[in-house]
Design a protein around this motif. Structure first.
Motif, PDB file in Angstrom:
ATOM      1  N   ARG A 143       0.841  -1.196   0.000  1.00 31.23           N
ATOM      2  CA  ARG A 143       0.000   0.000   0.000  1.00 31.23           C
ATOM      3  C   ARG A 143       0.872   1.241   0.000  1.00 31.23           C
ATOM      4  O   ARG A 143       1.894   1.282   0.656  1.00 31.23           O
ATOM      5  CB  ARG A 143      -0.901  -0.002   1.218  1.00 31.23           C
ATOM      6  N   ASN A 144       0.405   2.226  -0.715  1.00 28.80           N
ATOM      7  CA  ASN A 144       1.050   3.525  -0.744  1.00 28.80           C
ATOM      8  C   ASN A 144       0.006   4.531  -0.278  1.00 28.80           C
ATOM      9  O   ASN A 144      -0.876   4.918  -1.035  1.00 28.80           O
ATOM     10  CB  ASN A 144       1.537   3.841  -2.155  1.00 28.80           C
ATOM     11  N   GLU A 145       0.069   4.933   0.974  1.00 30.12           N
ATOM     12  CA  GLU A 145      -0.974   5.774   1.562  1.00 30.12           C
ATOM     13  C   GLU A 145      -1.083   7.114   0.851  1.00 30.12           C
ATOM     14  O   GLU A 145      -2.180   7.632   0.664  1.00 30.12           O
ATOM     15  CB  GLU A 145      -0.732   5.952   3.057  1.00 30.12           C
ATOM     16  N   ARG A 146       0.032   7.702   0.446  1.00 25.14           N
ATOM     17  CA  ARG A 146      -0.020   8.980  -0.270  1.00 25.14           C
ATOM     18  C   ARG A 146      -0.783   8.832  -1.587  1.00 25.14           C
ATOM     19  O   ARG A 146      -1.600   9.672  -1.934  1.00 25.14           O
ATOM     20  CB  ARG A 146       1.389   9.486  -0.548  1.00 25.14           C
ATOM     21  N   GLU A 147      -0.489   7.777  -2.302  1.00 25.38           N
ATOM     22  CA  GLU A 147      -1.183   7.536  -3.570  1.00 25.38           C
ATOM     23  C   GLU A 147      -2.660   7.249  -3.329  1.00 25.38           C
ATOM     24  O   GLU A 147      -3.523   7.708  -4.094  1.00 25.38           O
ATOM     25  CB  GLU A 147      -0.513   6.375  -4.323  1.00 25.38           C
TER      26      GLU A 147
END
Length: 79
Positions: free
Chosen positions: A60-64
């Motif tokens: 997971r990429n929280e910013r994305e």
């Protein structure tokens, strides 16, 4: 296929992987069906098959995720 935990069904993933072009010389392989097992059925051997090992994990990429969420909210507001 073993232990697929993704959203894509096994059959769809198998089909997509089957579309990947192979850069191998077909003369290096025996025709499938020449080798038989003890029951007289065609056997898969190292001379007539190719084995791929795909080991991928999706993180997971929280910013994305936040960026996409804002983008979708903006799209819904504009409709």
């Amino acid at each position: 296929m073993w232990n697929t935990t993704g959203l894509i069904h096994d059959e769809v993933l198998s089909h997509r992987l089957g579309l990947v072009p192979l850069k191998v010389d077909p003369r290096l392989f025996d025709e499938y069906g020449l080798d038989v097992d003890e029951n007289g059925e065609a056997a898969a051997t190292d001379r007539n098959t190719i084995v791929f090992r795909l080991n991928v994990a999706c993180g997971r990429n929280e910013r994305e995720d936040e960026r996409m969420e804002r983008k979708m909210e903006e799209r819904w507001r504009n409709e």
